[in-house]
Design a protein around this motif. Structure first.
Motif, PDB file in Angstrom:
ATOM      1  N   LEU A  15       1.169  -0.899  -0.552  1.00 52.29           N
ATOM      2  CA  LEU A  15      -0.421  -0.054   0.147  1.00 52.29           C
ATOM      3  C   LEU A  15       0.610   1.373  -0.111  1.00 52.29           C
ATOM      4  O   LEU A  15       1.815   1.553   0.500  1.00 52.29           O
ATOM      5  N   TYR A  16       0.304   2.325  -0.441  1.00 48.36           N
ATOM      6  CA  TYR A  16       1.181   3.478  -0.430  1.00 48.36           C
ATOM      7  C   TYR A  16       1.486   3.865   1.015  1.00 48.36           C
ATOM      8  O   TYR A  16       0.059   4.402   1.292  1.00 48.36           O
ATOM      9  N   GLU A  17       2.544   4.351   1.108  1.00 48.95           N
ATOM     10  CA  GLU A  17       3.133   4.850   2.715  1.00 48.95           C
ATOM     11  C   GLU A  17       2.391   6.051   3.360  1.00 48.95           C
ATOM     12  O   GLU A  17       2.737   7.014   3.982  1.00 48.95           O
ATOM     13  N   MET A  31     -13.074   0.853  -1.597  1.00 49.56           N
ATOM     14  CA  MET A  31     -12.602  -0.322  -1.909  1.00 49.56           C
ATOM     15  C   MET A  31     -13.247  -1.136  -1.951  1.00 49.56           C
ATOM     16  O   MET A  31     -13.958  -1.734  -2.712  1.00 49.56           O
ATOM     17  N   PHE A  32     -13.443  -1.867  -0.608  1.00 52.27           N
ATOM     18  CA  PHE A  32     -13.474  -3.338  -0.747  1.00 52.27           C
ATOM     19  C   PHE A  32     -14.730  -3.646   0.288  1.00 52.27           C
ATOM     20  O   PHE A  32     -15.688  -3.976   0.173  1.00 52.27           O
ATOM     21  N   GLN A  33     -15.364  -2.532  -0.023  1.00 50.79           N
ATOM     22  CA  GLN A  33     -16.987  -2.753   1.141  1.00 50.79           C
ATOM     23  C   GLN A  33     -17.993  -2.875  -0.157  1.00 50.79           C
ATOM     24  O   GLN A  33     -18.845  -3.457   0.019  1.00 50.79           O
ATOM     25  N   ARG A  34     -17.785  -2.405  -1.746  1.00 48.78           N
ATOM     26  CA  ARG A  34     -18.518  -3.064  -2.369  1.00 48.78           C
ATOM     27  C   ARG A  34     -19.027  -4.410  -2.959  1.00 48.78           C
ATOM     28  O   ARG A  34     -19.017  -5.178  -3.091  1.00 48.78           O
ATOM     29  N   LEU A  70      -9.816  -6.998  -6.284  1.00 46.74           N
ATOM     30  CA  LEU A  70      -8.616  -5.903  -6.337  1.00 46.74           C
ATOM     31  C   LEU A  70      -7.197  -6.498  -6.704  1.00 46.74           C
ATOM     32  O   LEU A  70      -6.234  -5.456  -6.446  1.00 46.74           O
ATOM     33  N   ASP A  71      -6.441  -7.451  -6.252  1.00 47.43           N
ATOM     34  CA  ASP A  71      -5.297  -7.455  -6.725  1.00 47.43           C
ATOM     35  C   ASP A  71      -4.831  -7.517  -7.269  1.00 47.43           C
ATOM     36  O   ASP A  71      -4.987  -7.891  -8.808  1.00 47.43           O
ATOM     37  N   GLY A  72      -3.737  -6.783  -6.929  1.00 50.08           N
ATOM     38  CA  GLY A  72      -2.846  -6.099  -8.398  1.00 50.08           C
ATOM     39  C   GLY A  72      -3.454  -4.254  -8.801  1.00 50.08           C
ATOM     40  O   GLY A  72      -2.918  -4.006  -9.712  1.00 50.08           O
ATOM     41  N   PHE A  73      -4.629  -3.799  -7.981  1.00 52.96           N
ATOM     42  CA  PHE A  73      -5.511  -2.754  -8.062  1.00 52.96           C
ATOM     43  C   PHE A  73      -4.285  -2.033  -7.849  1.00 52.96           C
ATOM     44  O   PHE A  73      -4.326  -1.661  -6.858  1.00 52.96           O
ATOM     45  N   PRO A  74      -4.161  -0.513  -8.521  1.00 53.60           N
ATOM     46  CA  PRO A  74      -3.298   0.496  -8.717  1.00 53.60           C
ATOM     47  C   PRO A  74      -3.648   1.186  -8.134  1.00 53.60           C
ATOM     48  O   PRO A  74      -4.783   2.415  -8.192  1.00 53.60           O
ATOM     49  N   MET A  76      -3.226   4.569  -5.541  1.00 49.41           N
ATOM     50  CA  MET A  76      -2.490   5.934  -5.728  1.00 49.41           C
ATOM     51  C   MET A  76      -1.327   5.297  -6.052  1.00 49.41           C
ATOM     52  O   MET A  76       0.566   5.525  -6.100  1.00 49.41           O
ATOM     53  N   ASN A  77      -1.226   4.641  -7.834  1.00 50.57           N
ATOM     54  CA  ASN A  77      -0.196   4.416  -8.562  1.00 50.57           C
ATOM     55  C   ASN A  77       0.852   2.995  -8.200  1.00 50.57           C
ATOM     56  O   ASN A  77       2.162   3.052  -8.874  1.00 50.57           O
ATOM     57  N   LYS A  78       0.629   1.895  -7.225  1.00 53.92           N
ATOM     58  CA  LYS A  78       1.484   1.401  -6.528  1.00 53.92           C
ATOM     59  C   LYS A  78       0.073  -0.016  -6.840  1.00 53.92           C
ATOM     60  O   LYS A  78      -1.101  -0.259  -5.712  1.00 53.92           O
ATOM     61  N   PRO A  79       0.609  -1.047  -7.285  1.00 53.04           N
ATOM     62  CA  PRO A  79      -0.069  -2.466  -7.400  1.00 53.04           C
ATOM     63  C   PRO A  79      -0.347  -2.916  -6.117  1.00 53.04           C
ATOM     64  O   PRO A  79       0.748  -3.396  -5.630  1.00 53.04           O
TER      65      PRO A  79
END
Length: 224
Positions: A15-17, A31-34, A70-74, A76-79
């Protein structure tokens, strides 16, 4: 988490830090609640656990769907990388009746004892480096003004006992007051003399309480 994961809990990393804890929690929920009902989202503020989170779903099939999509979802520009957690979350254990509070408290104690041991080892190493002398322990300075040190960047896991262990090496320690709420990562350390407080600031400025985040010390108050 202390039992096998039935598939409800996802481990999310990469995850973007450079994002606040609150913003990260909100983004993960969006992202996940859907994909289904979320029981819990766990994202620690400590340096070593940054970039990681655990998302707990009420149903394993919802967790599976979220992982697949969502695995690999970008983010903040990080998968982001997603895997099933190895153990059951406490939230799931409470739901299915397998939660054992005694075991949870024992696990916390083990972590707390390990934390304190790391702090003690770091202090011992530092003291050996200065020839075994405790800085600021030259003589009593009871007639000098009391001094208060503001300590910042305290790990969330730290407690009053840990700070006492660190600061008692310097002469004149009177009290440690932990912050709370929005100031949970701060504390006030009071000495009965200026020399002891100054020695503590000089000796512990940048000290790392078993993390990679250095403490920041500032003398903020002089009161007779």
């Amino acid at each position: 988490m202390d039992e096998e994961n039935p598939g409800n809990t996802l481990y999310v990393n990469n995850l973007y830090e450079k994002i606040t804890h609150d913003d990260l929690m909100q983004a993960l929920r969006c992202m996940f609640q859907r994909y289904g009902t979320i029981l819990d989202i766990i994202a620690r503020k400590t340096y070593k656990l940054r970039g990681q989170a655990w998302v707990v779903f009420a149903r394993p099939e919802d967790a599976q769907a979220a992982k697949e999509q969502l695995d690999g979802f970008p983010f903040m520009n990080k998968p982001i990388r997603i895997a099933f957690a190895k153990t059951k979350s406490d939230a799931v254990a409470r739901q299915d009746g397998s939660y054992d509070e005694k075991k949870v408290e024992e696990r916390k104690k083990i972590r707390r004892d390990a934390w304190e041991a790391k702090v003690q080892a770091a202090l011992q190493k530092e003291q050996e480096a200065v020839g075994g002398r405790a800085p600021g322990a030259k003589k009593e300075q009871a007639s000098n003004p009391r001094c208060t040190i503001l300590v910042e960047n305290i790990p969330k896991e730290a407690n009053e006992g840990m700070l006492l262990l660190v600061f008692q090496r310097f002469a004149g320690l009177k009290e440690v007051r932990m912050g709370s709420g929005s100031k949970a990562e701060t504390a006030h350390v009071e000495y009965d003399n200026e020399e002891g407080a100054s020695a503590a600031v000089a000796g512990l400025q940048g000290f790392k309480l078993a993390t990679d985040k250095p403490m920041k010390l500032t003398i903020i108050e002089n009161a007779s």
